[in-house]
Design a protein around this motif. Structure first.
Motif, mmCIF file in Angstrom:
data_model
loop_
_atom_site.group_PDB
_atom_site.id
_atom_site.type_symbol
_atom_site.label_atom_id
_atom_site.label_comp_id
_atom_site.label_asym_id
_atom_site.label_seq_id
_atom_site.Cartn_x
_atom_site.Cartn_y
_atom_site.Cartn_z
ATOM 1 N N CYS A 192 -13.351 6.356 29.842
ATOM 2 C CA CYS A 192 -12.347 7.392 30.059
ATOM 3 C C CYS A 192 -10.961 6.754 30.170
ATOM 4 N N SER A 193 -9.936 7.595 30.148
ATOM 5 C CA SER A 193 -8.556 7.101 30.213
ATOM 6 C C SER A 193 -8.267 6.409 31.534
ATOM 7 N N ALA A 219 -13.220 2.303 32.328
ATOM 8 C CA ALA A 219 -11.835 2.760 32.495
ATOM 9 C C ALA A 219 -10.939 1.535 32.598
ATOM 10 N N VAL A 267 1.120 7.322 32.104
ATOM 11 C CA VAL A 267 -0.242 7.132 31.620
ATOM 12 C C VAL A 267 -0.697 8.395 30.888
ATOM 13 N N GLU A 268 -1.101 8.257 29.646
ATOM 14 C CA GLU A 268 -1.624 9.385 28.886
ATOM 15 C C GLU A 268 -3.095 9.579 29.238
ATOM 16 N N VAL A 269 -3.427 10.781 29.670
ATOM 17 C CA VAL A 269 -4.776 11.051 30.171
ATOM 18 C C VAL A 269 -5.424 12.153 29.347
ATOM 19 N N SER A 270 -6.532 11.824 28.715
ATOM 20 C CA SER A 270 -7.339 12.839 28.035
ATOM 21 C C SER A 270 -8.695 13.012 28.712
ATOM 22 N N SER A 271 -9.103 11.998 29.479
ATOM 23 C CA SER A 271 -10.390 12.070 30.170
ATOM 24 C C SER A 271 -10.304 11.274 31.472
#
Length: 221
Positions: free
Chosen positions: A26-27, A52, A116-120
């Motif tokens: 995950c991100s 992660a 921080v780019e978070v997709s998961s």
């Protein structure tokens, strides 16, 4: 003494509270603060397994953690992660949250501020808090995919680690109550509760495992 029926009902709630998600990278991994340093240990283990690239620990203090973690839950979790070899650059801290909703909202803010780019999100909690954490996160951060995780252990192992089996069952009951009532209050998404889980919960309430219930919504015995 805790009856065989109460133990069986407690195991029913224990199994329901765990989401059974398959782990995947995950991100970011978010560790929810509590009295249990095992959350930090599990977060570090998953980080080292490549699940992660970044850890974020969230939590202030509560009546149950103030003496044990005077600098705040997230800070103590971070210190634990550094002791276990995680570089400081890979550990963020959110030190203000005092409930699960704030854990999610404030963590989101910290990650946004850090760019921080978070997709998961790998969402790490105590074993009996997996479903509550997931339901809260899905409500407050719906565009992100959440994978729930906790330290793998049985109810008996967890009760032994806490050394207070009655309190553990009380906590299982309290967590289930919140899953029943919080969706109507807008705090989390609604999730189906199987009849056998609800019946186990009601039996445990009648047996007096109620210290962690919200008083205004205690079931009628």
């Amino acid at each position: 003494m805790i009856s065989a029926q109460a133990w069986a009902d407690a195991r029913k709630l224990w199994d329901y509270h765990q989401m059974g998600h398959s782990l995947r990278p995950c991100s970011v991994a978010i560790g929810l603060g509590s009295h249990d340093l095992g959350v930090a240990d599990t977060a570090v283990d998953l980080y080292k397994r490549g699940m992660a690239p970044l850890l974020l620990f969230t939590g202030a203090t509560s009546p149950t953690t103030r003496e044990r973690m005077p600098r705040g839950e997230a800070v103590h979790y971070r210190e634990r992660a550094l002791e276990l070899g995680v570089p400081s650059s890979d550990v963020l801290v959110e030190p203000r949250a005092r409930n699960t909703g704030e854990n999610i909202r404030f963590s989101r803010d910290v990650l946004e501020d850090a760019g921080v780019e978070v997709s998961s999100v790998l969402l790490i909690s105590k074993p009996y808090e997996e479903r509550r954490a997931y339901a809260t996160a899905r409500k407050l951060w719906p565009e992100v995919e959440f994978v729930s995780a906790s330290t793998p252990m049985t109810l008996a192992e967890y009760a032994d680690s806490i050394q207070d089996a009655r309190l553990v069952i009380d906590m299982l009951v309290g967590a289930l109550q919140r899953l029943l009532i919080y969706p109507e209050q807008g705090f989390m998404i609604s999730q189906p509760v199987p009849d056998d889980v609800r019946e186990a919960y009601e039996r445990l309430c009648r047996e007096g495992f109620t210290s962690r219930l919200l008083a205004s919504d205690r079931p009628v015995a």
